[in-house]
Design an enzyme around this catalytic site. Structure first.
Site, mmCIF file in Angstrom:
data_model
loop_
_atom_site.group_PDB
_atom_site.id
_atom_site.type_symbol
_atom_site.label_atom_id
_atom_site.label_comp_id
_atom_site.label_asym_id
_atom_site.label_seq_id
_atom_site.Cartn_x
_atom_site.Cartn_y
_atom_site.Cartn_z
ATOM 1 N N TRP A 101 0.842 -1.212 0.000
ATOM 2 C CA TRP A 101 0.000 0.000 0.000
ATOM 3 C C TRP A 101 0.868 1.249 0.000
ATOM 4 O O TRP A 101 0.581 2.216 -0.703
ATOM 5 C CB TRP A 101 -0.955 -0.003 1.187
ATOM 6 C CG TRP A 101 -1.893 -1.174 1.158
ATOM 7 C CD1 TRP A 101 -2.005 -2.151 2.099
ATOM 8 C CD2 TRP A 101 -2.839 -1.503 0.122
ATOM 9 N NE1 TRP A 101 -2.956 -3.064 1.708
ATOM 10 C CE2 TRP A 101 -3.482 -2.699 0.520
ATOM 11 C CE3 TRP A 101 -3.194 -0.916 -1.094
ATOM 12 C CZ2 TRP A 101 -4.464 -3.318 -0.263
ATOM 13 C CZ3 TRP A 101 -4.178 -1.531 -1.873
ATOM 14 C CH2 TRP A 101 -4.787 -2.709 -1.453
ATOM 15 N N ASP A 171 -1.659 6.594 6.179
ATOM 16 C CA ASP A 171 -2.684 5.623 5.817
ATOM 17 C C ASP A 171 -2.932 4.766 7.064
ATOM 18 O O ASP A 171 -2.057 4.004 7.478
ATOM 19 C CB ASP A 171 -2.181 4.769 4.650
ATOM 20 C CG ASP A 171 -3.194 3.737 4.175
ATOM 21 O OD1 ASP A 171 -4.216 3.538 4.866
ATOM 22 O OD2 ASP A 171 -2.957 3.131 3.109
ATOM 23 N N LYS A 195 -11.904 -2.113 7.188
ATOM 24 C CA LYS A 195 -11.062 -2.898 8.085
ATOM 25 C C LYS A 195 -11.576 -2.765 9.521
ATOM 26 O O LYS A 195 -11.908 -3.750 10.146
ATOM 27 C CB LYS A 195 -9.604 -2.441 8.038
ATOM 28 C CG LYS A 195 -8.728 -2.917 6.867
ATOM 29 C CD LYS A 195 -9.276 -2.859 5.507
ATOM 30 C CE LYS A 195 -8.439 -3.429 4.408
ATOM 31 N NZ LYS A 195 -7.550 -2.519 3.722
#
Ligand SMILES: *Cc1c(COP(=O)(O)O)cnc(C)c1O
Length: 359
Positions: A101, A171, A195
């Protein structure tokens, strides 16, 4: 029968939240309709989105000079929105490459400006957080990006780099709400909801106000933070139902005692699993020491066939989505806020049994 779901995302939600949502599915309050059917411009819905923002501000202790935006497009859209909005002073940004990511954020931003990779842990399959050498930081960077918790590789930051006046953009897709955060240390925090916050389709952005309003001219209207900040996340239809579920999740976290209590519970859960992994003769954690994530725990047996057998037998035992990410292999147990400690204990018990039968 409900199972223990160790998926990395979309992920397990608290049962209490699902029950509340089910009870309110046909009629929210006395509105005569489901939240899903409401006009986002209605008084009822405005009250919902306002209360969700207030709850998030309260739980995370978000300072007044930060905006909370409820967006769509996933964390992946942020990889473009961040440079489009923030990389317009010096056209430069710093990145720490700690996994897939983080790399995607770096690659996407590289389309819009000069991106500097200050450190990487690629040499060891991203199984650690690299030491940061401050002399490699660019004092003229418009922002400094980190992926706080690396969902795929199971690592996490424990301390923030000292970037001076350069705003840190983090993030937090797979760790937001899992522990207290000092929001004032960041320029921006963002997270896809699926999540630890709610269903897929909602992305939460927490951004310092002075970072809004300087987007590149080429920025699409929908990708400009200003558009959403000026319109209370109502420039167009926001992900209304996802925001409502986030509100229920925030109520649940508050009832559990808030983020400090959540952190204690998450540490306890992770310890149950890591302690077993450290003493096991068959299973081994792929990350060691202080960089271990409390949310995502990858592990292997060292034998691919045995890994596959474990994943398949675990599934039969009601422990699902335990297969590791395709780029790492092995197994990964995601143990987000909503995973009860009983679920982690059930997993460890199953691993013990599997070990006894297969060593
Ligand atoms: C899941 C995840 C993403 C991607 O999120 P999408 O909402 O699917 O775009 C990005 N970063 C991290 C850390 C993630 O865990």
């Amino acid at each position: 029968m409900r199972v223990y779901n160790f998926s990395a995302g979309p992920a397990i939600l608290p049962e209490e939240v699902l029950k509340k949502a089910a009870a309110e599915m046909l009629e929210y309050g006395t509105s005569g309709q489901s939240v899903m059917e409401m006009s986002h411009r209605s008084k009822e819905y405005q009250a919902i989105i306002d209360s969700v923002e207030a709850k998030l501000r309260d739980l995370m202790n978000i300072p007044e000079n930060y905006k909370v935006l409820f967006l769509q497009g996933g964390a992946s859209s942020q990889f473009a929105m961040i440079p489009l909005n923030l990389m317009n002073k010096n056209g430069k940004a710093d990145f720490v490459l700690t996994g897939q990511w983080a790399n995607k954020a770096y690659q996407e931003a590289s389309r819009y400006g000069k991106c500097n990779a200050v450190a990487s842990s690629k040499d060891k399959t991203f199984s650690y957080i690299p030491e940061l050498d401050k002399s490699k930081f660019d004092p003229e960077a418009d922002f400094f990006h980190i992926c706080y918790n690396n969902t795929i590789y199971g690592t996490r930051f424990n301390e923030l780099p000292d970037t001076g006046d350069v705003p840190i953009v983090a993030d937090m897709s797979s760790c937001i709400l899992s522990e207290p955060v000092d929001v004032s240390k960041y320029g921006m925090i963002y997270a896809g909801a699926q999540k630890n916050m709610g269903p897929a389709g909602l992305t939460v952005v927490i951004i310092r106000e002075d970072l809004i309003g300087n987007a590149m001219d080429i920025t699409p209207t929908m990708f400009n933070y200003q558009t959403h900040a000026d319109n209370g996340s109502m420039y167009n239809t926001p992900p209304t139902y996802g925001i409502y579920i986030l509100g229920l999740v925030l109520d649940w976290v508050a009832e559990k005692g808030g983020l400090a209590a959540m952190a204690e519970l998450n540490k306890e859960k992770a310890a149950v699993l890591y302690d077993f992994l450290d003493e096991s003769k068959l299973f081994k954690a792929t990350v060691s020491g202080k960089d271990r994530s409390l949310m995502n725990v990858p592990f292997v047996t060292g034998n691919e066939e045995l890994d596959a057998k474990f994943v398949s037998e675990a599934k039969k035992a009601g422990l699902i989505n335990i297969k590791g990410h395709r780029s790492v292999g092995g197994m990964r147990a995601s143990i987000y806020n909503a995973m009860p400690i009983e679920g982690v204990k059930a997993l460890v018990e199953f691993m013990r049994k599997f070990e006894a039968e297969n060593v």
